[in-house]
Design a protein around this motif. Sequence first.
Motif, PDB file in Angstrom:
ATOM      1  N   CYS A  78       0.850  -1.190   0.000  1.00 56.90           N
ATOM      2  CA  CYS A  78       0.000   0.000   0.000  1.00 56.90           C
ATOM      3  C   CYS A  78       0.887   1.241   0.000  1.00 56.90           C
ATOM      4  O   CYS A  78       1.975   1.237   0.576  1.00 56.90           O
ATOM      5  N   MET A  79       0.420   2.293  -0.641  1.00 54.79           N
ATOM      6  CA  MET A  79       1.111   3.575  -0.550  1.00 54.79           C
ATOM      7  C   MET A  79       0.699   4.261   0.744  1.00 54.79           C
ATOM      8  O   MET A  79      -0.464   4.201   1.150  1.00 54.79           O
ATOM      9  N   LEU A  80       1.662   4.908   1.383  1.00 51.95           N
ATOM     10  CA  LEU A  80       1.412   5.579   2.654  1.00 51.95           C
ATOM     11  C   LEU A  80       1.781   7.051   2.536  1.00 51.95           C
ATOM     12  O   LEU A  80       2.647   7.434   1.751  1.00 51.95           O
ATOM     13  N   ASN A  81       1.108   7.880   3.336  1.00 50.87           N
ATOM     14  CA  ASN A  81       1.537   9.283   3.442  1.00 50.87           C
ATOM     15  C   ASN A  81       1.183   9.812   4.822  1.00 50.87           C
ATOM     16  O   ASN A  81       0.425   9.202   5.573  1.00 50.87           O
ATOM     17  N   ALA A  82       1.765  10.965   5.154  1.00 54.94           N
ATOM     18  CA  ALA A  82       1.622  11.530   6.494  1.00 54.94           C
ATOM     19  C   ALA A  82       0.719  12.754   6.467  1.00 54.94           C
ATOM     20  O   ALA A  82       0.688  13.505   5.482  1.00 54.94           O
ATOM     21  N   ASP A  83      -0.012  12.966   7.579  1.00 57.92           N
ATOM     22  CA  ASP A  83      -0.817  14.172   7.695  1.00 57.92           C
ATOM     23  C   ASP A  83       0.025  15.280   8.328  1.00 57.92           C
ATOM     24  O   ASP A  83       1.233  15.115   8.563  1.00 57.92           O
ATOM     25  N   GLU A  84      -0.619  16.405   8.620  1.00 58.85           N
ATOM     26  CA  GLU A  84       0.114  17.565   9.133  1.00 58.85           C
ATOM     27  C   GLU A  84       0.703  17.331  10.516  1.00 58.85           C
ATOM     28  O   GLU A  84       1.602  18.060  10.957  1.00 58.85           O
ATOM     29  N   ARG A  85       0.247  16.309  11.217  1.00 58.44           N
ATOM     30  CA  ARG A  85       0.777  15.998  12.555  1.00 58.44           C
ATOM     31  C   ARG A  85       1.769  14.840  12.532  1.00 58.44           C
ATOM     32  O   ARG A  85       2.175  14.347  13.570  1.00 58.44           O
ATOM     33  N   GLY A  86       2.154  14.416  11.342  1.00 58.24           N
ATOM     34  CA  GLY A  86       3.138  13.352  11.223  1.00 58.24           C
ATOM     35  C   GLY A  86       2.570  11.955  11.293  1.00 58.24           C
ATOM     36  O   GLY A  86       3.316  10.970  11.199  1.00 58.24           O
ATOM     37  N   ARG A  87       1.266  11.809  11.453  1.00 60.57           N
ATOM     38  CA  ARG A  87       0.654  10.492  11.530  1.00 60.57           C
ATOM     39  C   ARG A  87       0.576   9.890  10.135  1.00 60.57           C
ATOM     40  O   ARG A  87       0.076  10.520   9.205  1.00 60.57           O
ATOM     41  N   VAL A  88       1.080   8.671   9.994  1.00 57.45           N
ATOM     42  CA  VAL A  88       1.183   8.031   8.688  1.00 57.45           C
ATOM     43  C   VAL A  88       0.020   7.058   8.483  1.00 57.45           C
ATOM     44  O   VAL A  88      -0.251   6.210   9.342  1.00 57.45           O
ATOM     45  N   TYR A  89      -0.642   7.202   7.341  1.00 58.79           N
ATOM     46  CA  TYR A  89      -1.798   6.384   6.979  1.00 58.79           C
ATOM     47  C   TYR A  89      -1.611   5.819   5.571  1.00 58.79           C
ATOM     48  O   TYR A  89      -0.850   6.378   4.772  1.00 58.79           O
ATOM     49  N   PRO A  90      -2.351   4.749   5.222  1.00 51.10           N
ATOM     50  CA  PRO A  90      -2.414   4.374   3.817  1.00 51.10           C
ATOM     51  C   PRO A  90      -3.132   5.481   3.044  1.00 51.10           C
ATOM     52  O   PRO A  90      -4.025   6.140   3.591  1.00 51.10           O
ATOM     53  N   VAL A  91      -2.735   5.697   1.809  1.00 48.92           N
ATOM     54  CA  VAL A  91      -3.332   6.773   1.024  1.00 48.92           C
ATOM     55  C   VAL A  91      -4.845   6.616   0.936  1.00 48.92           C
ATOM     56  O   VAL A  91      -5.593   7.599   0.966  1.00 48.92           O
ATOM     57  N   GLY A  92      -5.312   5.390   0.880  1.00 53.97           N
ATOM     58  CA  GLY A  92      -6.750   5.142   0.793  1.00 53.97           C
ATOM     59  C   GLY A  92      -7.473   5.284   2.118  1.00 53.97           C
ATOM     60  O   GLY A  92      -8.702   5.147   2.162  1.00 53.97           O
ATOM     61  N   ARG A  93      -6.729   5.547   3.203  1.00 52.01           N
ATOM     62  CA  ARG A  93      -7.304   5.736   4.547  1.00 52.01           C
ATOM     63  C   ARG A  93      -8.224   4.571   4.948  1.00 52.01           C
ATOM     64  O   ARG A  93      -9.291   4.768   5.507  1.00 52.01           O
ATOM     65  N   GLN A  94      -7.767   3.350   4.669  1.00 53.90           N
ATOM     66  CA  GLN A  94      -8.568   2.173   5.006  1.00 53.90           C
ATOM     67  C   GLN A  94      -7.672   1.143   5.675  1.00 53.90           C
ATOM     68  O   GLN A  94      -6.874   0.463   5.027  1.00 53.90           O
ATOM     69  N   ALA A  95      -7.799   1.029   6.993  1.00 57.78           N
ATOM     70  CA  ALA A  95      -6.952   0.107   7.744  1.00 57.78           C
ATOM     71  C   ALA A  95      -7.163  -1.338   7.318  1.00 57.78           C
ATOM     72  O   ALA A  95      -6.223  -2.142   7.358  1.00 57.78           O
ATOM     73  N   SER A  96      -8.371  -1.670   6.937  1.00 56.09           N
ATOM     74  CA  SER A  96      -8.640  -3.055   6.538  1.00 56.09           C
ATOM     75  C   SER A  96      -7.810  -3.460   5.320  1.00 56.09           C
ATOM     76  O   SER A  96      -7.487  -4.640   5.147  1.00 56.09           O
ATOM     77  N   ALA A  97      -7.431  -2.490   4.486  1.00 57.98           N
ATOM     78  CA  ALA A  97      -6.583  -2.795   3.331  1.00 57.98           C
ATOM     79  C   ALA A  97      -5.195  -3.235   3.775  1.00 57.98           C
ATOM     80  O   ALA A  97      -4.548  -4.059   3.107  1.00 57.98           O
ATOM     81  N   LEU A  98      -4.729  -2.705   4.904  1.00 59.97           N
ATOM     82  CA  LEU A  98      -3.442  -3.123   5.440  1.00 59.97           C
ATOM     83  C   LEU A  98      -3.499  -4.586   5.885  1.00 59.97           C
ATOM     84  O   LEU A  98      -2.578  -5.365   5.643  1.00 59.97           O
ATOM     85  N   VAL A  99      -4.590  -4.926   6.551  1.00 60.09           N
ATOM     86  CA  VAL A  99      -4.767  -6.309   6.993  1.00 60.09           C
ATOM     87  C   VAL A  99      -4.852  -7.241   5.786  1.00 60.09           C
ATOM     88  O   VAL A  99      -4.216  -8.302   5.762  1.00 60.09           O
ATOM     89  N   ASP A 100      -5.606  -6.828   4.788  1.00 56.03           N
ATOM     90  CA  ASP A 100      -5.739  -7.654   3.573  1.00 56.03           C
ATOM     91  C   ASP A 100      -4.374  -7.890   2.928  1.00 56.03           C
ATOM     92  O   ASP A 100      -4.092  -8.984   2.425  1.00 56.03           O
TER      93      ASP A 100
END
Length: 387
Positions: A89-111
């Motif tokens: 998955c592609m990841l990026n960070a928000d303005e507070r440094g918190r890193v998420y998948p670009v799609g903002r879907q945690a279940s995709a990480l599990v998949d």
Amino acid sequence: MNYDVAIIGGGASGLACAVRLLRNAPKLKIAVIEAGERLGKKLASTGNGQGNVTNTDMSAEHYFGNKALVQKIALSSDRISLEERLFHCMLNADERGRVYPVGRQASALVDSLIHDLRRGGADILLNTRVTAIDKSLKITLSSGQTLTANFAVLCTGGKAQKQYKTDGSSYALAQSLGHGLTPLYPSLVQLKTDTEHIKSLKGIRVDCGVTAFVNGQALARTRGDVIFTEYGVSGNAIFAISPYVAERRGVVLSLNFLPFEDGKIISNIEEKKKSGYPDGELLSGTLHNQLGRAIIRRCGSNRAEDVCRAAKSFTLDVVGTLGFDYAQVTRGGVETDGVTEELESKYVSNLFLAGELLDVDGCCGGYNLHWAFSSGYAAADGILKRL
């Protein structure tokens, strides 16, 4: 049945460990044993379901417990950005440094992780608890069946959020093999406070500064949302401050609703007084009306200086937390003195421990998942060295 590696716990650390092993030694026969009905259930809910997996501001100061071990395991140069390599998955960070998948879907990480497990041929045992493990790594399952392994990894989680099958009962597995346990506390959790002055504020959300004090000494400061509730306070600022107060008594929270210069606030209040505003409305238009009235009632004065002081230091005595069922993580766990720098047990050869089970926890913002992934990797690397 005999396995090369038995991973007990199918959460973030267990999945990371399994994926690391299969990518580097694809012929390994691996079993992932999970007490719940599916793998990665807690991971799929992280970050309000958006998947906050790490943070760009990664340092030991964001962790509690054995900081030297955190530095060795989680902050080594090859693990700082491990999430980029772990997920498809592609990841990026928000303005507070918190890193998420670009799609903002945690279940995709599990998949993504489950995809690698299935592709690698790992055996996945769901709805299965480990009831016992001995020093020969013979493992007894809740079904009554047994299996053996050349290596085993305990990734059973802590005591927080028992809906994920992490009710604390699995600490007994480590203790049965000689490991000690530190006191356990709920962390990243809502706080119970004295409610005398906030009864009228239930449901109101406000952005403010929060400082936690004990005996007049500041423990921690943060800024963010505070939500008033029937039991006390919630919100991201409270979750952020809670790790610092989890094991303390006599904690007082000081809420600063107006992070402006005193002169500016006092001038605004004086202007309202001259315009004929009732005392209860002196903070109208500056703060939520109900909050402003609560501050002035508690202040018991219409002097601009007194109202200003009350709005910048609204104190609440902390009387507890909402408990493990509502906490995101556990403070405390298996004593880290009982594991090596590779997370191998000092009491049982070829047994490794990883994730929240250990006495390491982090601040809010992706730090706990980073520890879970990196410690899972460390356990896998320790096994790979011994093959």
